[in-house]
Scaffold this active site. Sequence first.
Site, PDB file in Angstrom:
ATOM      1  CG  ASN A 100      -1.889  -1.428   0.979  1.00 13.41           C
ATOM      2  OD1 ASN A 100      -2.293  -1.419  -0.052  1.00 13.41           O
ATOM      3  ND2 ASN A 100      -1.770  -1.637   2.399  1.00 13.41           N
ATOM      4  CG  ASN A 101       5.840   2.944  -0.204  1.00 11.85           C
ATOM      5  OD1 ASN A 101       5.787   3.598  -1.116  1.00 11.85           O
ATOM      6  ND2 ASN A 101       6.399   3.060   0.959  1.00 11.85           N
ATOM      7  CE  LYS A 132       8.473  -0.586  -0.703  1.00 12.53           C
ATOM      8  NZ  LYS A 132       8.757  -1.802  -0.109  1.00 12.53           N
ATOM      9  CD  GLU A 185       2.036 -11.177  11.583  1.00  9.69           C
ATOM     10  OE1 GLU A 185       3.383 -10.713  11.650  1.00  9.69           O
ATOM     11  OE2 GLU A 185       1.081 -11.169  11.789  1.00  9.69           O
ATOM     12  CG  ASP A 242      10.706  -7.175   2.096  1.00 11.28           C
ATOM     13  OD1 ASP A 242      10.069  -6.569   2.267  1.00 11.28           O
ATOM     14  OD2 ASP A 242      11.394  -7.844   3.067  1.00 11.28           O
ATOM     15  CG  PHE A 275       9.505   6.370  -1.908  1.00 10.51           C
ATOM     16  CD1 PHE A 275       9.604   5.306  -1.032  1.00 10.51           C
ATOM     17  CD2 PHE A 275       9.167   5.861  -3.013  1.00 10.51           C
ATOM     18  CE1 PHE A 275       9.469   3.471  -1.369  1.00 10.51           C
ATOM     19  CE2 PHE A 275       9.004   5.334  -3.794  1.00 10.51           C
ATOM     20  CZ  PHE A 275       9.332   3.617  -3.266  1.00 10.51           C
ATOM     21  N   GLY A 276      10.909   7.145   1.486  1.00  8.27           N
ATOM     22  CA  GLY A 276      12.113   6.456   2.347  1.00  8.27           C
ATOM     23  C   GLY A 276      13.173   6.814   2.219  1.00  8.27           C
ATOM     24  CG  HIS A 320      16.604  -0.958  -4.951  1.00 12.98           C
ATOM     25  ND1 HIS A 320      16.413   0.745  -4.865  1.00 12.98           N
ATOM     26  CD2 HIS A 320      15.225  -1.014  -4.009  1.00 12.98           C
ATOM     27  CE1 HIS A 320      15.463   1.023  -4.241  1.00 12.98           C
ATOM     28  NE2 HIS A 320      14.817   0.590  -3.425  1.00 12.98           N
ATOM     29  NE  ARG A 321      10.494  -1.263  -4.954  1.00  8.55           N
ATOM     30  CZ  ARG A 321      10.433  -0.006  -4.066  1.00  8.55           C
ATOM     31  NH1 ARG A 321      11.150   1.168  -5.150  1.00  8.55           N
ATOM     32  NH2 ARG A 321      11.181  -0.055  -2.798  1.00  8.55           N
TER      33      ARG A 321
END
Length: 200
Positions: free
Chosen positions: A9-10, A13, A40, A69, A152-153, A180-181
């Site tokens: 939900n970011n 991203k 989780e 992730d 972001f981040g 990286h993404r």
Amino acid sequence: MQKLVLASNNAGKVKEIQALLAPLNFEVIPQGTLGIPVAEEPHHTFVENALAKARHASSASGLPALADDSGICAHALDNRPGVYSARYAGEHANDAANNQKLIFELSNQSDRSAHYVCALALVNSADDPKPLIVETSWYGVVINEARGSNGFGYDPHFFLPELNQTAAELDPSQKNLISHRGQALCELISQLKIRNSLPC
């Protein structure tokens, strides 16, 4: 268009992944819009967490699912925060608090090098025996002063010496090519084309 649930939900991203997958005719649906709760993340590696999130989203939606992730690994801190990047300063910490903690922990370190990691997992179903998995890294240096507003981040503090810019100063289209993404999605797209017998 093929529907694909994104196990995140970011907003940052979601925007990046939608832009990169649109040319392949995927409709990326954030899991939150389907009422799917956050999975989780109990594992110690990016790949295991990505796969757990993808299977969770696919099970809840009945659709193919993609999860990433990702996080930042500071070399002087034995690659912390790593998989705990999003909650480094606490379970409900925001980007500012996480960045502040990272900079504090690096304050007495001469080595400020770090790398972002992105692990992607794509499953066709919750029990897919052959998920597509990709993991890539992006190298830079952590700086104290935030620069830029596009990311972001940890992006405002992730400095790229070869470009003399932080990740947050890059144009989004440029970031999508080299991050990286972006690297991980490019590799994933190549694998999808091979799997679907499409021209690369």
